[in-house]
Design an enzyme around this catalytic site. Structure first.
Site, PDB file in Angstrom:
ATOM      1  N   CYS A   1       0.832  -1.199   0.000  1.00  0.00           N
ATOM      2  CA  CYS A   1       0.000   0.000   0.000  1.00  0.00           C
ATOM      3  C   CYS A   1       0.872   1.257   0.000  1.00  0.00           C
ATOM      4  O   CYS A   1       1.829   1.366   0.771  1.00  0.00           O
ATOM      5  CB  CYS A   1      -0.906  -0.004   1.236  1.00  0.00           C
ATOM      6  SG  CYS A   1      -1.944   1.459   1.382  1.00  0.00           S
TER       7      CYS A   1
ATOM      8  N   ASP B   1      -0.200  29.943   5.376  1.00  0.00           N
ATOM      9  CA  ASP B   1      -0.231  28.484   5.300  1.00  0.00           C
ATOM     10  C   ASP B   1      -0.443  28.106   3.836  1.00  0.00           C
ATOM     11  O   ASP B   1      -1.528  27.697   3.432  1.00  0.00           O
ATOM     12  CB  ASP B   1      -1.363  27.937   6.185  1.00  0.00           C
ATOM     13  CG  ASP B   1      -1.418  26.412   6.184  1.00  0.00           C
ATOM     14  OD1 ASP B   1      -0.455  25.780   5.715  1.00  0.00           O
ATOM     15  OD2 ASP B   1      -2.426  25.864   6.656  1.00  0.00           O
TER      16      ASP B   1
ATOM     17  N   CYS C   1       1.447   4.281   3.372  1.00  0.00           N
ATOM     18  CA  CYS C   1       2.466   4.361   4.429  1.00  0.00           C
ATOM     19  C   CYS C   1       3.824   3.929   3.887  1.00  0.00           C
ATOM     20  O   CYS C   1       3.906   3.007   3.073  1.00  0.00           O
ATOM     21  CB  CYS C   1       2.108   3.462   5.615  1.00  0.00           C
ATOM     22  SG  CYS C   1       0.614   3.930   6.505  1.00  0.00           S
TER      23      CYS C   1
ATOM     24  N   GLU D   1      -7.935  34.308   0.364  1.00  0.00           N
ATOM     25  CA  GLU D   1      -7.990  32.955  -0.200  1.00  0.00           C
ATOM     26  C   GLU D   1      -8.399  33.023  -1.675  1.00  0.00           C
ATOM     27  O   GLU D   1      -9.263  33.808  -2.050  1.00  0.00           O
ATOM     28  CB  GLU D   1      -8.988  32.095   0.579  1.00  0.00           C
ATOM     29  CG  GLU D   1      -9.306  30.746  -0.016  1.00  0.00           C
ATOM     30  CD  GLU D   1      -8.103  29.867  -0.210  1.00  0.00           C
ATOM     31  OE1 GLU D   1      -8.028  29.190  -1.244  1.00  0.00           O
ATOM     32  OE2 GLU D   1      -7.218  29.851   0.693  1.00  0.00           O
TER      33      GLU D   1
ATOM     34  N   GLN E   1      -7.030  20.285   7.715  1.00  0.00           N
ATOM     35  CA  GLN E   1      -5.830  19.659   8.262  1.00  0.00           C
ATOM     36  C   GLN E   1      -6.134  18.185   8.486  1.00  0.00           C
ATOM     37  O   GLN E   1      -7.238  17.816   8.880  1.00  0.00           O
ATOM     38  CB  GLN E   1      -5.421  20.340   9.572  1.00  0.00           C
ATOM     39  CG  GLN E   1      -4.938  21.774   9.408  1.00  0.00           C
ATOM     40  CD  GLN E   1      -3.628  21.900   8.634  1.00  0.00           C
ATOM     41  OE1 GLN E   1      -2.911  20.925   8.448  1.00  0.00           O
ATOM     42  NE2 GLN E   1      -3.329  23.104   8.179  1.00  0.00           N
TER      43      GLN E   1
ATOM     44  N   CYS F   1       3.488  22.653   4.662  1.00  0.00           N
ATOM     45  CA  CYS F   1       3.389  21.219   4.432  1.00  0.00           C
ATOM     46  C   CYS F   1       4.529  20.718   3.558  1.00  0.00           C
ATOM     47  O   CYS F   1       4.488  19.602   3.051  1.00  0.00           O
ATOM     48  CB  CYS F   1       2.039  20.871   3.793  1.00  0.00           C
ATOM     49  SG  CYS F   1       1.748  21.687   2.204  1.00  0.00           S
TER      50      CYS F   1
END
Length: 398
Positions: A56, A330, A59, A284, A237, A356
């Site tokens: 998978c 962000d 992960c 935004e 998030q 991120c």
């Protein structure tokens, strides 16, 4: 056989690395690489909890223990800063989200024989791993895997169906893309699927854009006690615990600011928490998110002014930024190169930067440091548990 090397760290894509620079897949710090290439597990090598690990693509790091995982997240962020020559003032504790806490996920499904497969794709492949278990997504989301498998088996077409799941105030929001329903019976089956599984909303994109087929009440997500409308496929998030920590870091570092510009504000994740007594501008580009934030601000009376503005094409200028006491941003993974340039040219003295992507953040951080800022605080955040995807919060002051 005698050993030929010890794994000393984990590289950015998840491979173990020896002191002489060799990359070894599936290795953890402390593992020993034998002459035949096999591994002798070390003290940080863990037994992957999920049967799908290694196939998978969801992960990459279930084979390492929490200490090594935390160190990996920390190193990704610290090395990015040091690689740009950015000195770190205070390195805050690294945060790891717990198992089964992810509240949004994108899965894929496809008819297979008389049934269907539902799950994440294999790494580097379009093949879908049919999930029998998942240790990262919230139980409420995983509970839909089997019902989705049955629904796609009956009503799916030839191609893959993209499934977006998110936990909101009312329950689970489910969006299906590339699934065309043929006839009234199929449409009624979709409504029964939504009702039988207690969905908060079912949205289908049959090739003409998303259409809400089932939504008993308008969906929302709550920030600082303010329910904000939740448009389909909106950004959240990944985990609540990480969001709470990021918000707490922002509130602490920007305390006392009377006016704050929240850039790349989304639905207002940070804006509503920062507002009151501070006045917050929430800028935004995505129209749906902007309108949701604007609506919530109007109803709640919070001092949040929502601005529809594409900060990539039209960043706030230095003189506009200088009118504020502080800035929070962000941005998406690409970072905020042009906007950071305008912030650097302004007279603003406080910047909270949530990211991120450590690499684009480090590039932007260097621009701020070159303009006279100091990186006062930095916190690595691993909310995508067992993934190589790493996030952070940071605070800069002149």
């Amino acid at each position: 056989m005698s050993s030929t090397g010890t794994i000393i760290r984990i590289a950015a894509k998840g491979d173990g690395v020896t002191a002489d620079g060799r990359h070894v897949a599936g290795a953890a710090p402390g593992d020993i690489v034998r002459e035949d290439g096999s591994l002798e597990p070390g003290p940080h090598h863990a037994t992957p909890p999920c049967r799908h690990f290694a196939n998978c693509g969801g992960c990459q790091l279930q084979h390492v223990d929490d200490e090594a995982l935390r160190q990996f997240v920390t190193d990704r962020v610290v090395n990015a800063a040091e690689g740009q020559g950015v000195a770190i003032g205070q390195l805050l504790d690294t945060h790891l989200s717990p198992p089964r806490s992810r509240r949004r996920a994108t899965l894929h499904a496809m008819k297979a024989g008389k049934g269907a497969v539902v799950g994440f794709r294999e790494s580097g492949s379009h093949r879908i791993v049919d999930l029998a278990e998942c240790h990262v997504i919230a139980p409420e989301l995983f509970a839909l895997v089997e019902p989705l498998r049955q629904f796609v088996a009956k009503h799916g077409g030839k191609g893959a169906v993209d499934i977006e799941l998110a936990l909101v105030d009312q329950g689970v929001d489910c969006s299906l893309k590339n699934l065309a329903l043929e006839g009234l019976a199929a449409t009624e089956a979709a409504l029964e699927f939504a009702q039988d599984n207690g969905l908060a909303r079912l949205t289908l994109d049959q090739g003409y854009g998303p259409e809400a087929m089932w939504e008993p009440e308008q969906l929302s997500v709550t920030f600082a006690g303010v329910p904000v409308p939740f448009p389909s496929s909106s950004f959240l998030q990944a985990t609540r615990d990480a969001e709470e920590l990021m918000v707490a870091d922002a509130k602490r570092t920007l305390e006392g600011a009377k006016t704050i510009a929240d850039l790349f504000a989304g639905l207002g994740t940070f804006a509503f928490h920062l507002a009151g007594p501070a006045k917050v501008l929430a800028a935004e580009a995505a129209r749906d998110a902007h309108l949701a934030c604007k609506t919530a601000a109007g109803i709640s009376g919070k001092p949040v002014h929502a601005l529809h503005r594409d900060l990539f094409r039209n960043p706030l200028m230095a003189d506009e930024i200088s009118r504020f006491d502080a800035v929070l941003l962000d941005p998406p993974r690409a970072g905020a190169k042009d906007q950071i340039g305008r912030i650097a040219e302004s007279s603003i003295g406080r910047v909270a930067y949530v990211s991120c992507n450590p690499s684009s953040w480090a590039r932007d951080a260097k621009r701020l440091v070159d303009a006279g800022f100091k990186l006062e605080q930095l916190r690595p955040v691993g909310q995508f548990r067992w993934s190589t995807h790493v996030e952070l919060t940071s605070y800069f002051a002149r």
